[in-house]
Design a protein around this motif. Structure first.
Motif, PDB file in Angstrom:
ATOM      1  N   TRP A  60      -6.657  -2.470  -4.657  1.00 46.51           N
ATOM      2  CA  TRP A  60      -7.132  -2.977  -3.366  1.00 46.51           C
ATOM      3  C   TRP A  60      -8.664  -2.941  -3.304  1.00 46.51           C
ATOM      4  O   TRP A  60      -9.299  -3.894  -2.860  1.00 46.51           O
ATOM      5  N   GLU A  61      -9.269  -1.860  -3.765  1.00 41.49           N
ATOM      6  CA  GLU A  61     -10.722  -1.725  -3.712  1.00 41.49           C
ATOM      7  C   GLU A  61     -11.414  -2.789  -4.568  1.00 41.49           C
ATOM      8  O   GLU A  61     -12.542  -3.203  -4.255  1.00 41.49           O
ATOM      9  N   GLN A  62     -10.761  -3.225  -5.652  1.00 40.86           N
ATOM     10  CA  GLN A  62     -11.364  -4.256  -6.507  1.00 40.86           C
ATOM     11  C   GLN A  62     -11.159  -5.663  -5.947  1.00 40.86           C
ATOM     12  O   GLN A  62     -12.016  -6.531  -6.121  1.00 40.86           O
ATOM     13  N   VAL A  63     -10.028  -5.887  -5.269  1.00 40.87           N
ATOM     14  CA  VAL A  63      -9.717  -7.218  -4.756  1.00 40.87           C
ATOM     15  C   VAL A  63     -10.423  -7.478  -3.424  1.00 40.87           C
ATOM     16  O   VAL A  63     -10.916  -8.589  -3.169  1.00 40.87           O
ATOM     17  N   GLN A  64     -10.494  -6.481  -2.565  1.00 46.77           N
ATOM     18  CA  GLN A  64     -10.962  -6.674  -1.187  1.00 46.77           C
ATOM     19  C   GLN A  64     -12.343  -7.338  -1.061  1.00 46.77           C
ATOM     20  O   GLN A  64     -12.530  -8.205  -0.204  1.00 46.77           O
ATOM     21  N   LEU A  73       0.842  -1.192   0.000  1.00 51.17           N
ATOM     22  CA  LEU A  73       0.000   0.000   0.000  1.00 51.17           C
ATOM     23  C   LEU A  73       0.878   1.244   0.000  1.00 51.17           C
ATOM     24  O   LEU A  73       1.993   1.228   0.533  1.00 51.17           O
ATOM     25  N   LYS A  74       0.383   2.325  -0.569  1.00 53.91           N
ATOM     26  CA  LYS A  74       1.118   3.585  -0.514  1.00 53.91           C
ATOM     27  C   LYS A  74       1.149   4.067   0.932  1.00 53.91           C
ATOM     28  O   LYS A  74       0.103   4.124   1.586  1.00 53.91           O
ATOM     29  N   PRO A  75       2.334   4.393   1.490  1.00 51.67           N
ATOM     30  CA  PRO A  75       2.397   4.868   2.877  1.00 51.67           C
ATOM     31  C   PRO A  75       1.451   6.046   3.100  1.00 51.67           C
ATOM     32  O   PRO A  75       1.315   6.924   2.244  1.00 51.67           O
ATOM     33  N   ALA A  76       0.780   6.044   4.251  1.00 48.84           N
ATOM     34  CA  ALA A  76      -0.203   7.092   4.552  1.00 48.84           C
ATOM     35  C   ALA A  76      -0.022   7.581   5.983  1.00 48.84           C
ATOM     36  O   ALA A  76       0.237   6.795   6.890  1.00 48.84           O
ATOM     37  N   LYS A  77      -0.152   8.888   6.175  1.00 46.89           N
ATOM     38  CA  LYS A  77      -0.004   9.473   7.510  1.00 46.89           C
ATOM     39  C   LYS A  77      -1.341   9.370   8.246  1.00 46.89           C
ATOM     40  O   LYS A  77      -2.381   9.787   7.739  1.00 46.89           O
ATOM     41  N   MET A  78      -1.305   8.785   9.457  1.00 47.50           N
ATOM     42  CA  MET A  78      -2.508   8.634  10.271  1.00 47.50           C
ATOM     43  C   MET A  78      -2.304   9.343  11.599  1.00 47.50           C
ATOM     44  O   MET A  78      -1.517   8.896  12.442  1.00 47.50           O
ATOM     45  N   ARG A  79      -2.943  10.482  11.738  1.00 46.58           N
ATOM     46  CA  ARG A  79      -2.817  11.319  12.944  1.00 46.58           C
ATOM     47  C   ARG A  79      -1.357  11.622  13.251  1.00 46.58           C
ATOM     48  O   ARG A  79      -0.895  11.513  14.374  1.00 46.58           O
ATOM     49  N   GLU A  92       4.286  -0.962  -5.737  1.00 49.93           N
ATOM     50  CA  GLU A  92       3.415  -0.155  -4.862  1.00 49.93           C
ATOM     51  C   GLU A  92       2.080  -0.012  -5.564  1.00 49.93           C
ATOM     52  O   GLU A  92       2.021   0.288  -6.748  1.00 49.93           O
ATOM     53  N   LEU A  93       0.990  -0.254  -4.844  1.00 55.96           N
ATOM     54  CA  LEU A  93      -0.343  -0.152  -5.439  1.00 55.96           C
ATOM     55  C   LEU A  93      -0.651   1.302  -5.794  1.00 55.96           C
ATOM     56  O   LEU A  93      -0.496   2.194  -4.970  1.00 55.96           O
ATOM     57  N   ASN A  94      -1.079   1.500  -7.037  1.00 55.76           N
ATOM     58  CA  ASN A  94      -1.431   2.833  -7.497  1.00 55.76           C
ATOM     59  C   ASN A  94      -2.856   3.153  -7.041  1.00 55.76           C
ATOM     60  O   ASN A  94      -3.809   2.497  -7.452  1.00 55.76           O
ATOM     61  N   PRO A  95      -3.021   4.159  -6.183  1.00 60.95           N
ATOM     62  CA  PRO A  95      -4.379   4.466  -5.682  1.00 60.95           C
ATOM     63  C   PRO A  95      -5.381   4.762  -6.792  1.00 60.95           C
ATOM     64  O   PRO A  95      -6.567   4.477  -6.651  1.00 60.95           O
ATOM     65  N   LYS A  96      -4.910   5.314  -7.910  1.00 60.66           N
ATOM     66  CA  LYS A  96      -5.822   5.655  -9.000  1.00 60.66           C
ATOM     67  C   LYS A  96      -6.404   4.411  -9.667  1.00 60.66           C
ATOM     68  O   LYS A  96      -7.515   4.439 -10.190  1.00 60.66           O
TER      69      LYS A  96
END
Length: 309
Positions: free
Chosen positions: A268-272, A210-216, A260-264
């Motif tokens: 992930w949304e299609q596989v999940q 997954l693309k690294p993401a900032k969480m809080r 790295e999964l391209n969010p565009k």
């Protein structure tokens, strides 16, 4: 004086006919100007206006025919909507040029001939947009068909340490060994489901590309895979003997994971939606188990027939 009265009557009727012809020409010209002024409207409206115009012309023709019959003209040749107006009497041929007609000429002609340039341009633009939409609809299913679970980089990890997020009551911050030179920082929303002591030194399945993401304020570099329902969550357990860094594989899906999964592309949304546990709590994708080659499958503790995310 009486000898001239038939001639005068004929001249009077001829004058009446000329007036009617002029009136018809004026009406045709007015309708033509009206049609040209409204040419920028959509095609359906234009067709409706043309139909009304032809109807008006036909009514005027019938009026003229009735007048000509009443004044004794034996043969009156009237045009169709496509021809010019001509009145031919028994003894004379009028030299008056025929009235212009705005109806569609007879015989074959190019598809868009006679239409205003603006209308043709709008029509071409609309056809181009329709073609582009159809092309997108055709290519979208092909792109979706190419997406599968092999594009996900799922690996075995071991949580070295876990603590509560300093700025979020529902988040843990974990340091996870995935067989790399340094552990990855992972942020998970598991505080309300898994006690902190059960997060320590625990084997997990980790989604690593997954693309690294900032969480809080803390950057998360992976995601812990869990069986999940509306009110329950269980971390997936790797098989006995699995070690950090080993890749999870799926029979029938031999492809290599994306770097790295391209969010565009929303992989992930299609596989999940196709990730779930079966009746025996085994984690699966379209019936293929989460498997560590030679060691077994990944499972939830008690949650069967549940989604995975």
């Amino acid at each position: 004086m009486s000898d001239h009265s038939p001639l005068m009557e004929i001249e009077k009727r001829a004058a009446e006919a000329d007036e009617i012809i002029d009136y018809v020409k004026q009406q045709l010209q007015q309708h033509k100007e009206k049609a040209i002024a409204q040419a920028s409207t959509d095609e359906e409206k234009l067709m409706s206006e043309n139909g009304n115009l032809k109807k008006d012309i036909e009514e005027l023709k019938q009026q003229l025919l009735g007048i000509e019959r009443r004044r004794g003209v034996r043969d009156v040749v009237m045009p169709s909507a496509e021809a010019s107006v001509k009145c031919v009497s028994k003894t004379t041929t009028p030299t008056e040029p025929s009235a212009p007609s705005d109806a569609t000429p007879t015989g074959p002609q190019p598809k868009d001939e006679g239409k205003p340039k603006d209308e043709r341009k709008k029509k071409k633009s609309a056809e181009k947009k329709v073609a582009e939409k159809q092309e997108k609809k055709q290519t979208a299913p092909q792109e979706s068909a190419m997406v599968d679970v092999s594009q996900l980089d799922m690996r075995i990890g071991r949580i070295i340490a876990a603590e509560k997020h300093p700025d979020a009551n529902t988040l843990y911050v974990e340091q996870v060994d995935v067989g790399e030179s340094a552990p990855r920082t992972v942020v998970s929303g598991l505080v309300n489901h898994i006690p902190l002591d059960q997060m320590q030194n625990r084997m997990v399945v980790l989604l690593c590309n997954l693309k690294p993401a900032k969480m809080r304020g803390v950057v998360s570099e992976a995601m812990v895979m869990c069986a999940s329902s509306r009110d329950r969550v269980e971390i997936l357990d790797p098989p006995s003997g699995a070690v950090p860094g080993e890749r999870v594989t799926f029979q029938g899906f031999p492809g290599e994971p994306d770097k790295e999964l391209n969010p565009k592309k929303k992989v992930w949304e299609q596989v999940q939606p196709d990730l779930c546990t079966d009746e025996e709590c085994v984690a699966t994708y379209k019936g293929a188990a989460f498997e560590i080659t030679g060691k077994g499958v990944c499972k939830a503790q008690t949650m069967s027939n549940s989604g995975i995310k």
